[in-house]
Write an enzyme that holds these catalytic residues in place. Structure first.
Site, PDB file in Angstrom:
ATOM      1  N   CYS A  12       4.417   5.897   3.494  1.00  0.00           N
ATOM      2  CA  CYS A  12       4.167   4.696   2.689  1.00  0.00           C
ATOM      3  C   CYS A  12       2.864   4.901   1.926  1.00  0.00           C
ATOM      4  O   CYS A  12       2.432   6.054   1.730  1.00  0.00           O
ATOM      5  CB  CYS A  12       4.158   3.431   3.547  1.00  0.00           C
ATOM      6  SG  CYS A  12       2.873   3.369   4.811  1.00  0.00           S
ATOM      7  N   ASN A  15      -0.323   4.094   5.068  1.00  0.00           N
ATOM      8  CA  ASN A  15      -0.021   4.594   6.426  1.00  0.00           C
ATOM      9  C   ASN A  15      -0.655   3.706   7.509  1.00  0.00           C
ATOM     10  O   ASN A  15      -1.082   4.208   8.561  1.00  0.00           O
ATOM     11  CB  ASN A  15      -0.464   6.065   6.579  1.00  0.00           C
ATOM     12  CG  ASN A  15       0.061   6.747   7.849  1.00  0.00           C
ATOM     13  OD1 ASN A  15      -0.618   7.586   8.427  1.00  0.00           O
ATOM     14  ND2 ASN A  15       1.240   6.416   8.294  1.00  0.00           N
ATOM     15  N   CYS A  17       0.777   0.156   7.648  1.00  0.00           N
ATOM     16  CA  CYS A  17       1.732  -0.944   7.866  1.00  0.00           C
ATOM     17  C   CYS A  17       3.157  -0.412   8.067  1.00  0.00           C
ATOM     18  O   CYS A  17       3.672  -0.374   9.181  1.00  0.00           O
ATOM     19  CB  CYS A  17       1.695  -1.939   6.707  1.00  0.00           C
ATOM     20  SG  CYS A  17       0.138  -2.856   6.599  1.00  0.00           S
ATOM     21  N   ARG A  18       3.797   0.011   6.988  1.00  0.00           N
ATOM     22  CA  ARG A  18       5.236   0.295   7.057  1.00  0.00           C
ATOM     23  C   ARG A  18       5.585   1.603   7.769  1.00  0.00           C
ATOM     24  O   ARG A  18       6.418   1.627   8.677  1.00  0.00           O
ATOM     25  CB  ARG A  18       5.831   0.290   5.646  1.00  0.00           C
ATOM     26  CG  ARG A  18       5.789  -1.087   4.983  1.00  0.00           C
ATOM     27  CD  ARG A  18       6.036  -1.016   3.492  1.00  0.00           C
ATOM     28  NE  ARG A  18       4.953  -0.324   2.790  1.00  0.00           N
ATOM     29  CZ  ARG A  18       4.947  -0.019   1.512  1.00  0.00           C
ATOM     30  NH1 ARG A  18       6.006  -0.330   0.780  1.00  0.00           N
ATOM     31  NH2 ARG A  18       3.914   0.584   0.957  1.00  0.00           N
ATOM     32  N   SER A  19       4.964   2.714   7.344  1.00  0.00           N
ATOM     33  CA  SER A  19       5.414   4.011   7.901  1.00  0.00           C
ATOM     34  C   SER A  19       5.043   4.218   9.374  1.00  0.00           C
ATOM     35  O   SER A  19       5.848   4.777  10.122  1.00  0.00           O
ATOM     36  CB  SER A  19       4.955   5.186   7.033  1.00  0.00           C
ATOM     37  OG  SER A  19       3.548   5.292   6.976  1.00  0.00           O
ATOM     38  N   ASP A 129       5.889  -4.273   0.703  1.00  0.00           N
ATOM     39  CA  ASP A 129       4.563  -4.013   1.272  1.00  0.00           C
ATOM     40  C   ASP A 129       4.008  -5.331   1.802  1.00  0.00           C
ATOM     41  O   ASP A 129       3.783  -6.260   1.032  1.00  0.00           O
ATOM     42  CB  ASP A 129       3.666  -3.445   0.162  1.00  0.00           C
ATOM     43  CG  ASP A 129       2.350  -2.948   0.712  1.00  0.00           C
ATOM     44  OD1 ASP A 129       1.991  -3.344   1.840  1.00  0.00           O
ATOM     45  OD2 ASP A 129       1.687  -2.184   0.014  1.00  0.00           O
TER      46      ASP A 129
HETATM   47  P1  4NP Z   1       1.365   0.383   3.819  1.00  0.00           P
HETATM   48  O1  4NP Z   1       0.584  -0.956   3.331  1.00  0.00           O
HETATM   49  O2  4NP Z   1       1.525   1.254   2.613  1.00  0.00           O
HETATM   50  O3  4NP Z   1       2.666  -0.130   4.314  1.00  0.00           O
HETATM   51  O4  4NP Z   1       0.492   1.011   4.892  1.00  0.00           O
HETATM   52  C1  4NP Z   1      -0.635  -0.906   2.651  1.00  0.00           C
HETATM   53  C2  4NP Z   1      -1.797  -0.815   3.360  1.00  0.00           C
HETATM   54  C3  4NP Z   1      -3.020  -0.787   2.695  1.00  0.00           C
HETATM   55  C4  4NP Z   1      -3.054  -0.855   1.328  1.00  0.00           C
HETATM   56  C5  4NP Z   1      -1.886  -0.932   0.610  1.00  0.00           C
HETATM   57  C6  4NP Z   1      -0.675  -0.953   1.275  1.00  0.00           C
HETATM   58  N1  4NP Z   1      -4.304  -0.841   0.643  1.00  0.00           N
HETATM   59  O5  4NP Z   1      -4.299  -1.013  -0.576  1.00  0.00           O
HETATM   60  O6  4NP Z   1      -5.337  -0.652   1.272  1.00  0.00           O
END
Ligand code: 4NP
Length: 157
Positions: A12, A15, A17-19, A129
């Protein structure tokens, strides 16, 4: 008879939240089916902003409600990942395009697939997201990832 280990990487943006949730849910499912030895799992992000951090506390809290622990520590994707893994599952279309850009040939590009490729309601849709939203977004993402994890495990076993 020994089967070849299938190496799967979940990707993702951050790294956190989702993955890492997808990795933990996949791990939980193969443990339940006694298939741990058939897989090697990892997850990573494309932006590296959260390198070295545990998963987002909201993601971990929501997963824990369902009995899922997320031990993963965030890391950025690296070139070697493309050769080191057999299947690279991306959480949304923009991540998919970023990963495809670092592939060097068709064989590598063929490893890269959207995580929701076989989603029963919305095939090929993004895993949203949850970073900027409220708690219900984390539960929604949990349900989407759980459903699609089961689909992948069924296909790969
Ligand atoms: P992820 O979510 O891609 O599912 O881990 C996010 C976590 C942090 C951020 C963006 C998306 N960020 O912009 O910090």
């Amino acid at each position: 008879m020994s089967q070849k280990v299938q190496r799967i990487l979940f990707v993702c943006l951050g790294n956190i939240c989702r993955s890492p949730l997808a990795e933990a849910l996949f791990q939980s499912e193969i443990e339940a089916r006694n298939l741990v030895n058939q897989f090697k799992l990892d997850s990573c992000g494309t932006n590296g902003v959260h390198d070295g951090e545990r998963a987002d506390v909201r993601t971990r809290r929501n997963a824990m409600i369902h009995g899922i622990n997320i031990p993963h520590v965030s890391r950025r994707i690296k070139l070697a990942d493309i050769t080191d893994f057999d299947l690279i599952l991306t959480m949304d279309d923009s991540i998919n395009q970023k990963v495809l850009k670092i592939c060097m040939n068709d064989e590598q590009r063929a490893k890269v697939k959207l995580f929701r490729t076989f989603d029963e309601k919305n095939p090929g849709a993004d895993v949203p997201d949850p970073w900027f939203g409220g708690d219900e977004g984390f539960e929604n993402v949990f349900q989407i990832i759980k459903e699609n994890t089961d689909i992948w495990v069924n296909r790969l076993c």
